[in-house]
Scaffold this motif. Sequence first.
Motif, mmCIF file in Angstrom:
data_model
loop_
_atom_site.group_PDB
_atom_site.id
_atom_site.type_symbol
_atom_site.label_atom_id
_atom_site.label_comp_id
_atom_site.label_asym_id
_atom_site.label_seq_id
_atom_site.Cartn_x
_atom_site.Cartn_y
_atom_site.Cartn_z
ATOM 1 N N GLY A 15 0.824 -1.201 0.000
ATOM 2 C CA GLY A 15 0.000 0.000 0.000
ATOM 3 C C GLY A 15 0.856 1.248 0.000
ATOM 4 N N ASP A 16 0.209 2.401 -0.029
ATOM 5 C CA ASP A 16 0.947 3.664 -0.151
ATOM 6 C C ASP A 16 0.999 4.456 1.153
ATOM 7 O OD1 ASP A 16 -1.679 4.416 0.010
ATOM 8 O OD2 ASP A 16 -1.764 5.401 -1.938
ATOM 9 N N LYS A 17 0.653 3.806 2.282
ATOM 10 C CA LYS A 17 0.702 4.493 3.579
ATOM 11 C C LYS A 17 1.581 3.760 4.587
ATOM 12 C CE LYS A 17 -3.950 6.424 3.030
ATOM 13 N NZ LYS A 17 -5.325 6.504 3.608
ATOM 14 N N VAL A 18 2.538 2.985 4.078
ATOM 15 C CA VAL A 18 3.450 2.214 4.919
ATOM 16 C C VAL A 18 4.375 3.169 5.687
ATOM 17 C CG1 VAL A 18 5.262 0.466 4.884
ATOM 18 C CG2 VAL A 18 3.373 0.341 3.241
ATOM 19 N N PRO A 19 4.636 2.967 6.989
ATOM 20 C CA PRO A 19 4.228 1.809 7.796
ATOM 21 C C PRO A 19 2.966 2.056 8.632
ATOM 22 C CG PRO A 19 5.888 3.051 8.969
ATOM 23 C CD PRO A 19 5.659 3.793 7.672
ATOM 24 N N GLN A 20 2.350 3.235 8.483
ATOM 25 C CA GLN A 20 1.178 3.550 9.304
ATOM 26 C C GLN A 20 -0.035 2.678 8.964
ATOM 27 O OE1 GLN A 20 3.086 5.883 7.780
ATOM 28 N NE2 GLN A 20 4.029 6.869 9.555
ATOM 29 N N GLU A 21 -0.089 2.204 7.730
ATOM 30 C CA GLU A 21 -1.153 1.297 7.291
ATOM 31 C C GLU A 21 -0.521 0.288 6.348
ATOM 32 O OE1 GLU A 21 -5.051 2.878 5.726
ATOM 33 O OE2 GLU A 21 -4.367 1.826 3.920
ATOM 34 N N VAL A 22 -0.852 -0.984 6.533
ATOM 35 C CA VAL A 22 -0.216 -2.026 5.728
ATOM 36 C C VAL A 22 -1.245 -3.026 5.210
ATOM 37 C CG1 VAL A 22 2.089 -1.891 6.752
ATOM 38 C CG2 VAL A 22 0.327 -3.265 7.880
ATOM 39 N N ARG A 23 -1.115 -3.372 3.942
ATOM 40 C CA ARG A 23 -1.948 -4.441 3.389
ATOM 41 C C ARG A 23 -1.395 -5.765 3.899
ATOM 42 N NH1 ARG A 23 -1.763 -3.030 -1.641
ATOM 43 N NH2 ARG A 23 -3.738 -1.918 -1.664
ATOM 44 N N THR A 24 -2.268 -6.601 4.411
ATOM 45 C CA THR A 24 -1.874 -7.816 5.117
ATOM 46 C C THR A 24 -2.548 -9.036 4.510
ATOM 47 O OG1 THR A 24 -1.578 -6.594 7.199
ATOM 48 C CG2 THR A 24 -1.936 -8.964 7.369
ATOM 49 N N PHE A 25 -1.787 -10.101 4.351
ATOM 50 C CA PHE A 25 -2.362 -11.369 3.902
ATOM 51 C C PHE A 25 -2.641 -12.234 5.115
ATOM 52 C CE2 PHE A 25 -2.167 -15.789 2.487
ATOM 53 C CZ PHE A 25 -3.072 -15.764 1.437
ATOM 54 N N ILE A 26 -3.904 -12.627 5.297
ATOM 55 C CA ILE A 26 -4.317 -13.433 6.440
ATOM 56 C C ILE A 26 -4.283 -14.916 6.067
ATOM 57 C CG2 ILE A 26 -6.180 -13.941 8.072
ATOM 58 C CD1 ILE A 26 -4.809 -11.202 8.450
ATOM 59 N N GLU A 27 -3.560 -15.688 6.882
ATOM 60 C CA GLU A 27 -3.463 -17.132 6.666
ATOM 61 C C GLU A 27 -4.465 -17.909 7.528
ATOM 62 O OE1 GLU A 27 1.168 -18.061 5.894
ATOM 63 O OE2 GLU A 27 0.760 -16.832 7.680
ATOM 64 N N ILE A 28 -4.574 -17.548 8.810
ATOM 65 C CA ILE A 28 -5.449 -18.299 9.705
ATOM 66 C C ILE A 28 -6.289 -17.352 10.561
ATOM 67 C CG2 ILE A 28 -3.991 -20.350 9.805
ATOM 68 C CD1 ILE A 28 -2.903 -19.405 12.449
#
Length: 210
Positions: A15-28
């Motif tokens: 994303g373009d707001k790192v590190p204040q906002e991060v796109r995250t991949f959820i596994e579990i």
Amino acid sequence: MFKYRAHPWHSIDLGDKVPQEVRTFIEIVPTDTVKYEVDKKSGYLSIDRPQKYSNIVPALYGFLPRTYCGTKVAELTNIALNRKDIQGDGDPLDICVLTEKDVTHGDILVKAIPIGGLRLLDRHQADDKIIAVLENDMIYSHYKDIKELPEDVVHRLVHYFTTYKDLPGDKTQRMQLVDIYGVEVAYDVILRSIEDYKIEIEHLVIKESV
């Protein structure tokens, strides 16, 4: 025309707001009775292991795409323990996302707001867990730093991550809690993991393609 699935570690940006906002991949998610983990080669979820005990992951759990726990991430653990032999675990940076919503399955992307983290040592490897809240969550989104969380929530996270790798019959605890850190340190860990990715993964790809 063939369409290919994007690899969640290498093909998704933060994303373009790192590190204040991060796109995250959820596994579990908390309802899972087995631990899923992304297969590094294919990008598909695979079963890592059944949960050995009744404790379950206390929140959404996954990783930050295009990150890597290498020398720069491990440096902070070395400093904290006054050591020089600790290495990164060679995986993308783990993240736990708090939300009041019942998310029923993993293999999804969410926007997360980091508020702190757990500095953990897995034998001789740094194994940080970033703690975040789901963007616009009705209960958790007003927390801006891990120190603002209820103590019981923090204790639950610490208990899970210091015991989830222990196996029946183990006499010693595998995971050691080194520190609980706030939002500014979490930002530093995230940025270091991005640098580690550029050094360890992107540089290797460029080198092999030359």
